[in-house]
Design an enzyme around this catalytic site. Structure first.
Site, PDB file in Angstrom:
ATOM      1  CG  HIS A 136       0.046   0.068   2.555  1.00 18.88           C
ATOM      2  ND1 HIS A 136       0.255   1.252   3.146  1.00 18.88           N
ATOM      3  CD2 HIS A 136       0.280  -0.965   3.208  1.00 18.88           C
ATOM      4  CE1 HIS A 136       0.836   0.850   4.177  1.00 18.88           C
ATOM      5  NE2 HIS A 136       1.044  -0.281   4.393  1.00 18.88           N
ATOM      6  CB  ILE A 166      15.298 -11.386  -9.611  1.00 23.44           C
ATOM      7  CG1 ILE A 166      14.434 -12.455  -9.619  1.00 23.44           C
ATOM      8  CG2 ILE A 166      16.912 -11.927  -9.458  1.00 23.44           C
ATOM      9  CD1 ILE A 166      14.572 -13.375 -10.891  1.00 23.44           C
TER      10      ILE A 166
HETATM   11  C1  LIG Z   1      24.161  -6.498  -8.780  1.00 22.61           C
HETATM   12  C2  LIG Z   1      24.381  -6.791 -10.265  1.00 22.61           C
HETATM   13  C3  LIG Z   1      23.725  -5.568 -11.250  1.00 22.61           C
HETATM   14  C4  LIG Z   1      25.890  -6.737 -10.399  1.00 22.61           C
HETATM   15  O1  LIG Z   1      26.254  -7.185 -12.012  1.00 22.61           O
HETATM   16  P1  LIG Z   1      27.744  -6.950 -12.226  1.00 22.61           P
HETATM   17  O2  LIG Z   1      28.349  -5.903 -12.120  1.00 22.61           O
HETATM   18  O3  LIG Z   1      27.925  -7.622 -13.575  1.00 22.61           O
HETATM   19  O4  LIG Z   1      28.557  -7.868 -11.381  1.00 22.61           O
HETATM   20  P2  LIG Z   1      29.374  -9.275 -11.468  1.00 22.61           P
HETATM   21  O5  LIG Z   1      28.361 -10.282 -11.949  1.00 22.61           O
HETATM   22  O6  LIG Z   1      30.668  -8.948 -12.372  1.00 22.61           O
HETATM   23  O7  LIG Z   1      29.941  -9.428  -9.943  1.00 22.61           O
HETATM   24  C5  LIG Z   1      30.608  -8.800  -9.340  1.00 22.61           C
HETATM   25  C6  LIG Z   1      30.896  -9.346  -8.004  1.00 22.61           C
HETATM   26  O8  LIG Z   1      29.651  -9.181  -7.353  1.00 22.61           O
HETATM   27  C7  LIG Z   1      29.024 -10.223  -6.720  1.00 22.61           C
HETATM   28  N1  LIG Z   1      27.478 -10.067  -6.922  1.00 22.61           N
HETATM   29  C8  LIG Z   1      26.920  -9.941  -8.109  1.00 22.61           C
HETATM   30  N2  LIG Z   1      25.668  -9.705  -8.020  1.00 22.61           N
HETATM   31  C9  LIG Z   1      25.289  -9.864  -6.523  1.00 22.61           C
HETATM   32  C10 LIG Z   1      24.216  -9.851  -5.591  1.00 22.61           C
HETATM   33  N3  LIG Z   1      23.004  -9.645  -6.218  1.00 22.61           N
HETATM   34  N4  LIG Z   1      24.508 -10.209  -4.560  1.00 22.61           N
HETATM   35  C11 LIG Z   1      25.551 -10.262  -3.950  1.00 22.61           C
HETATM   36  N5  LIG Z   1      26.804 -10.464  -4.669  1.00 22.61           N
HETATM   37  C12 LIG Z   1      26.646 -10.232  -5.664  1.00 22.61           C
HETATM   38  C13 LIG Z   1      29.492 -11.595  -7.467  1.00 22.61           C
HETATM   39  O9  LIG Z   1      29.424 -12.576  -6.786  1.00 22.61           O
HETATM   40  C14 LIG Z   1      31.182 -10.764  -7.879  1.00 22.61           C
HETATM   41  O10 LIG Z   1      31.803 -11.059  -6.612  1.00 22.61           O
HETATM   42  P3  LIG Z   1      33.298 -11.362  -6.841  1.00 22.61           P
HETATM   43  O11 LIG Z   1      33.751 -10.289  -7.244  1.00 22.61           O
HETATM   44  O12 LIG Z   1      33.637 -11.735  -5.286  1.00 22.61           O
HETATM   45  O13 LIG Z   1      33.168 -12.840  -7.650  1.00 22.61           O
HETATM   46  C15 LIG Z   1      23.696  -7.980 -10.830  1.00 22.61           C
HETATM   47  O14 LIG Z   1      24.667  -9.240 -10.225  1.00 22.61           O
HETATM   48  C16 LIG Z   1      22.314  -8.441 -10.339  1.00 22.61           C
HETATM   49  O15 LIG Z   1      22.216  -8.873  -9.221  1.00 22.61           O
HETATM   50  N6  LIG Z   1      21.566  -8.130 -11.147  1.00 22.61           N
HETATM   51  C17 LIG Z   1      19.981  -8.274 -11.187  1.00 22.61           C
HETATM   52  C18 LIG Z   1      19.398  -9.172 -12.258  1.00 22.61           C
HETATM   53  C19 LIG Z   1      17.968  -9.481 -12.044  1.00 22.61           C
HETATM   54  O16 LIG Z   1      17.290  -8.899 -11.356  1.00 22.61           O
HETATM   55  N7  LIG Z   1      17.744 -10.039 -12.928  1.00 22.61           N
HETATM   56  C20 LIG Z   1      16.129 -10.300 -13.207  1.00 22.61           C
HETATM   57  C21 LIG Z   1      15.682  -9.520 -14.644  1.00 22.61           C
HETATM   58  S1  LIG Z   1      14.089  -9.699 -14.773  1.00 22.61           S
END
Ligand SMILES: CC(C)(COP(=O)(O)OP(=O)(O)OC[C@H]1O[C@@H](n2cnc3c(N)ncnc32)[C@H](O)[C@@H]1OP(=O)(O)O)[C@@H](O)C(=O)NCCC(=O)NCCS
Length: 207
Positions: A136, A166
């Protein structure tokens, strides 16, 4: 025949097509994508052309929605279509629950299992994705994406073009500013006042 034009032949586009057809408000969907003619179909739907073709062939459809996941591009495309005279519509999946006291602006899609509770106000061109909850009195500005399985407690405010990843949770009364990315599974318990990427529990800025 009520025909919906969808700009963006993506997986998200397929989900919107399904939602529109299942709602019974649209009898047919047709796709447009700027990668046309390199790609000519999406799922079992044909692609009819690019953004320019969509604007020029308004006799083919009765309403348009943009199915692009990137918040900035989705908003920009919606603006271009509106300037081209297209009528932008919102799509609500029949298995979503939207309070009659909530407000949803044009171009916003609310997908299966999503719940939007009373007195929440959702701006234009937002995505309220599968099984997410907007409790809300929340306020979501334009171009926000609430990813599948997110939980927004009461009176949460999300700034323009922010992407809530997500399965993340946002505590009641929290405010998130414009152009923020909240990572998958994050738990936001403090206001976010600077754009950037925030991850973890509790969510902290990711450098
Ligand atoms: C947060 C986010 C944007 C970062 O993306 P990125 O910059 O490409 O990050 P990377 O995948 O290179 O990861 C970098 C580090 O952060 C960590 N990390 C990435 N996403 C994380 C998250 N959500 N929570 C905790 N740690 C995370 C990785 O494990 C990595 O750690 P390391 O350096 O120790 O190996 C992405 O991981 C994410 O969560 N995106 C959301 C996806 C989503 O919601 N999809 C639904 C679409 S409908």
């Amino acid at each position: 025949m009520k025909v919906l034009a969808i700009l963006g032949a993506s997986g998200h586009g397929k989900v919107i097509a399904d939602a529109a057809l299942m709602s019974g408000k649209w009898e047919q969907v047709i796709f447009f994508d700027d990668a046309y003619p390199s790609i000519q179909s999406v799922g079992d739907w044909s692609i009819f052309g690019t953004t320019a073709d969509l604007i020029n062939q308004s006799d083919l459809y009765n309403g348009v929605v943009v199915a692009i996941g990137n918040n900035d591009i989705r908003l920009l495309k919606q603006m271009v279509l509106e300037q081209g005279g297209c009528q932008i519509v919102s799509i609500v999946h029949p298995a979503a629950t939207v309070s009659p006291r909530a407000v949803i602006d044009k171009g916003t899609v609310v997908l299966a299992g999503a719940v939007i509770n009373p007195f929440s106000v959702i701006g234009q061109s937002c995505i309220i994705n599968t099984n997410s909850v907007v409790e809300h009195d929340c306020i979501l500005e334009e171009g926000v994406h609430i990813s599948p399985g997110c939980l927004l407690a009461g009176r949460v405010e999300i700034g323009a073009r922010s992407w809530i990843g997500i399965g993340s949770c946002i505590k009641q009364l929290i405010s998130v500013c414009d152009s923020v990315i909240v990572g998958a599974g994050a738990v936001v318990v403090n206001d976010i006042t600077e754009s950037g990427v925030y991850i973890g529990m509790p969510a902290r800025k990711h450098h």
